[in-house]
Design an enzyme around this catalytic site. Structure first.
Site, mmCIF file in Angstrom:
data_model
loop_
_atom_site.group_PDB
_atom_site.id
_atom_site.type_symbol
_atom_site.label_atom_id
_atom_site.label_comp_id
_atom_site.label_asym_id
_atom_site.label_seq_id
_atom_site.Cartn_x
_atom_site.Cartn_y
_atom_site.Cartn_z
ATOM 1 N N HIS A 254 0.752 -1.272 -0.160
ATOM 2 C CA HIS A 254 0.015 0.150 -0.139
ATOM 3 C C HIS A 254 0.911 1.273 0.145
ATOM 4 C CE1 HIS A 254 -3.713 2.508 1.201
ATOM 5 N NE2 HIS A 254 -2.755 3.033 1.675
ATOM 6 N N GLU A 255 1.768 1.214 1.124
ATOM 7 C CA GLU A 255 2.686 2.493 0.852
ATOM 8 C C GLU A 255 3.684 2.488 -0.123
ATOM 9 O OE1 GLU A 255 1.873 4.785 3.013
ATOM 10 O OE2 GLU A 255 0.601 3.545 4.316
ATOM 11 N N HIS A 258 1.788 4.780 -2.878
ATOM 12 C CA HIS A 258 1.910 6.241 -2.606
ATOM 13 C C HIS A 258 3.415 6.542 -2.954
ATOM 14 C CE1 HIS A 258 -1.365 7.032 -0.640
ATOM 15 N NE2 HIS A 258 -1.378 6.110 0.421
ATOM 16 N N GLU A 284 -4.335 8.142 -2.998
ATOM 17 C CA GLU A 284 -4.873 6.913 -2.447
ATOM 18 C C GLU A 284 -5.398 5.891 -3.423
ATOM 19 O OE1 GLU A 284 -5.651 4.628 1.120
ATOM 20 O OE2 GLU A 284 -4.573 6.481 0.425
#
Length: 489
Positions: A254-255, A258, A284
């Site tokens: 997830h990160e 980003h 996001e």
């Protein structure tokens, strides 16, 4: 030197200082000694004072009046500078510095209260943060909607009423899907203990597979996973749980979504107003499509099963489809960041409503815990057991991020749209994912979204990539199809 050249030189230096300020925040979350919290608050306030002075420098107004844009890139930079200048001048320097000081200290207060399961210890600090953000929102709104003014910090141009309508369309189909899944048998769960060093080694491998450039980044541990920085210094954090390796693996992916956005912005935009992600919603969308549509796809899960067995030995599951069901397990839980795809947005919608009520004054800070617990029981069907699983679980309000939460669900909506467009562009995507090859998918996202930074507005960025206006329909269709298959609905 033209007025535009002077303006951009000033903007680049301001952005460089902002990156330094961000590094203070990264250090606070990862390596800063606990006793330094008060001093770090003063340091953050001092840095914010310098940044606010630069962002409100009267010369910017003069340069903006005289600057001419020779191309679309320059026009976009001028748009972003003009918007930031107008907003910065509405907020007194003393208020900006006080917000920086209070929220820096508040983060540590929240962390301790969370560890102690003590809501009362945090509420006076939260009340101060809310009051400051209300004051800032009133200054920015100029008589308009205060929450919209705060939301604009994270999703330029978005309005709470529009998001409320979108979220209202999401809720019924999400609840219906969840209730249908609750009637089905639960998938198998992983078993065993999962060594932290092995988790971190595999998570680094996954980060690189998903395109994270470790020469310009690093992975550290923190209480709350996050991404920090842009350009050539983009850092991520993760966390480990000896009983749940998915927490570490998928938080990291997830990160990395980003981080990849920030690393992949056109290098010509480095340290300029458009040299970063255009909004938190679009940001996001990248983290969620990496984590869910790609990394939680049954095709990729089959590949990941082999790597997990290599890393940990027997994990209790050998069948690829059973493993895919485990990866996508829909189960009751308290924690937003650990929630499954079906229920995740229900967590966000609850926070959206609560923080709007806090900012409007309809909900007093001292009543937040009761309001949270009542709403959670109504939305999820069971009671909150302790504050760290309730209103103390997220860091956002302690650091003043009111207006941030709805961008999580907006990001999911954008990710649904991008995923539909990606699959049309790459009809063999599942074959690539089954080989552990993410280069086609991440390359498409890099070229169609990430490299453009803030060249276009948020909705325009997504629409240009997809070829259609964003809506909630692709996300809902994807969820119903995917979980319908996994749960034999």
């Amino acid at each position: 030197m033209t007025a535009y050249d002077d303006l951009m030189a000033h903007a680049r230096e301001t952005e460089a200082l902002a990156q330094v300020a961000g590094r203070l925040g990264w250090d606070q979350e990862t390596m800063m000694p606990r006793g330094a919290a008060a001093q770090r608050g003063e340091e953050s306030a001092a840095m914010e004072g310098v940044l606010h002075a630069r962002r409100t420098d009267p010369r910017i107004g003069d340069w903006l009046e005289r600057a001419e844009a020779p191309d679309d890139v320059a026009a976009a930079n001028l748009r972003e500078i003009r918007r930031a200048y107008a907003r910065a001048n509405k907020v007194p320097a003393s208020l900006a510095a006080e917000i920086a000081r209070v929220t820096s200290v508040a983060q540590g207060t929240w962390a301790q209260a969370r560890a102690d399961e003590d809501v009362a210890a945090f509420l006076p600090t939260l009340a101060r943060v809310v009051a400051l953000r209300q004051e800032e929102g009133q200054a920015l709104a100029g008589g308009g909607d205060v929450y919209d003014a705060l939301l604009d910090d994270y999703e330029p141009g978005a309005k709470a009423a529009e998001l409320d309508a979108m979220f209202g369309a999401l809720r019924p189909r999400l609840v219906s899907l969840r209730e249908a899944i609750r009637e089905r048998p639960q998938p198998e769960a992983l078993s065993g203990k999962f060594d932290e060093a092995a988790q971190l080694a595999l998570t680094r491998e996954l980060a690189e597979i998903f395109g994270y450039d470790m020469a310009r980044g690093r992975i550290d541990k923190a209480v709350h996973p996050f991404c920090s920085g842009s350009g050539n210094d983009v850092r991520v954090t993760t966390r480990t749980d000896p009983a749940d390796p998915f927490n570490c693996l998928y938080s990291t992916i997830h990160e990395v979504g980003h981080a990849s956005y920030e690393q992949n912005v056109d290098p010509d935009y480095l340290l300029t107003p458009i040299g970063r992600g255009v909004s938190m919603g679009v940001h996001e969308s990248q983290s969620r499509i990496y984590e869910n549509q790609l990394a939680r796809s049954p095709a990729f899960a089959g590949w990941l099963l082999g790597r997990m067995r290599d890393a940990f030995g027997d994990i209790g599951i050998t069948d690829p489809m059973e493993f895919a069901r485990a990866v996508n397990r829909v189960s009751d839980g308290y924690i937003r960041t650990e929630s499954d795809e079906v229920q995740y947005n229900l967590h966000v919608l609850m926070r959206f409503d609560l923080e709007r009520a806090l900012i409007s004054g309809d909900l007093a800070v001292e009543d937040l815990e009761a309001a949270w617990n009542d709403r959670f029981a109504a939305d999820f069907g069971f009671a909150v057991d302790r504050p760290s699983n309730g209103c103390l679980q997220d860091v956002h309000w302690s650091v003043g991020l009111m207006g941030y939460f709805p961008t999580y669900s907006l990001g999911n909506v954008y990710a649904g749209c991008l995923h539909e467009a990606l699959r049309k562009a790459r009809p063999g995507l599942d074959d690539e994912l089954a080989r552990g090859d993410l280069s086609g998918a991440t390359g498409w996202l890099r070229e169609n979204v990430q490299r453009h930074g803030a060249l276009r507005g948020p909705r325009e960025t997504v629409q240009a990539a997809c070829g259609f206006a964003p809506s909630e329909a692709p996300l809902l269709d994807y969820l119903e199809a995917k979980f319908g298959t996994l749960y034999d609905l």
